[in-house]
Enzyme design. Sequence first.
Site, short mmCIF file in Angstrom:
data_model
loop_
_atom_site.label_atom_id
_atom_site.label_comp_id
_atom_site.label_asym_id
_atom_site.label_seq_id
_atom_site.Cartn_x
_atom_site.Cartn_y
_atom_site.Cartn_z
N ASP A 149 38.92 54.27 37.07
CA ASP A 149 39.44 52.96 37.63
C ASP A 149 38.34 52.07 37.76
OD1 ASP A 149 41.56 51.46 38.52
OD2 ASP A 149 41.66 52.15 40.48
N GLU A 199 40.46 43.00 39.42
CA GLU A 199 41.61 43.50 39.08
C GLU A 199 42.26 43.98 40.54
OE1 GLU A 199 44.57 46.92 38.43
OE2 GLU A 199 42.63 46.92 39.24
N GLU A 200 41.55 44.76 41.23
CA GLU A 200 41.68 45.52 42.55
C GLU A 200 42.16 44.49 43.63
OE1 GLU A 200 42.42 48.49 42.44
OE2 GLU A 200 40.84 49.54 41.05
N ASP A 246 43.63 51.87 31.02
CA ASP A 246 43.28 52.05 32.59
C ASP A 246 43.65 53.41 33.07
OD1 ASP A 246 42.60 51.17 35.30
OD2 ASP A 246 44.26 49.59 35.41
#
Length: 386
Positions: A149, A199-200, A246
Amino acid sequence: MGYMRASLKWARIGSIALVVFIFSAYVFAYEELSDDALRNIPSGVDDFDIKNGSLLAPILIPRVPGTPGSIAVQHHFVDFFSRELPKWKVDWHNSTSKTPATGNTDIPFKNLIITRDPPWAQAGDVSRLTLVAHYDSLYRPEGFIGATDSAAPCAVLMHVARSIDAVLTKKWEAMEASGDAGLGLEEEKGVQILLFDGEEAWISWTDTDSLYGSRALAESWESQLHPALSTYQTPLESISLFVLLDLLGAADPHVPSYFLPTHWAYQGMAKIEERMRKLDLLKSEAKRPFLPDSAMQASQFNKGYIGDDHVPFMLRGVNVLHIIPSPFPTTWHTMDDDGEHLDLATLDDWAKIVTAFAAEWMELDSFMNQLPSKEKPHATRDRTEL
């Protein structure tokens, strides 16, 4: 990433996607790679070594946006392309945003846009296969690595670029030598890699606490116009397919087909996996195919999807192939999502599958250094027309 369910947004997505699906159903055709070409897809297993691998090892560090780890990984990407693949153009898209975890501090988010186009083509005339991953890691727990990830998907995309680079050069040089370059005899096609920052979520997944980099780039590209008379009006329109990787690298992944309009592309990648397994080119001991849903019917698709970097692009009409397992790996968002918990055979198989998909999309078969097959009668190749 987070799970999302049907909403009013889906009506817009569905109407755009249905038109694209109907159109592509009649005009999309490509020739599959030969068995010999599949046999020549290179392994990246040495480069994926978690201690010394030239592609993956430098990414296996915490990569929170704006931190030294993030900057180090950015340098790794830029150094790789400038040193090994100088014909790829590297651009940056920079933005800043406040986050729920950092108060009034503006956090920098830096996306990398890495492109290889036919050398004679203008930017607005090129349709680009767009391969995507995010490179940032979670803010908490402190020290989180995020191997699946998404350090491993980033390394896979670096491998893909290196694997097809020389073959792209061969194809385009042959077109220039024959006088076919720029005549419009075929669509101008390039390859684009997007490495997203931010993204997180910093606290918890919401529409505003997630996807910082991809939201900013999609918004920017929507309003960025190519020159008048270009084939494509904006960089968004130039994206032929947005392939997002992903959470890859754990053993026995199950990747569904999420979207009916791009199910044909999913089927294409699944066919590559099937053929490579029959040719004994994939080395993981998978209990089932990575991509098992080729036979899905239209009635089996629903309107739910997983929130990820594709969403800002999908909402603007971009075709998306989302390569993410469901269920997620058991290490997801835990400290066990590190290099030691990767299955390197599975990761290398993904690298081969995605490389073959890109080579097939770019129609590189006749330009790959094919070796004579020992057994010709059992070829598993055909021409796909959907």
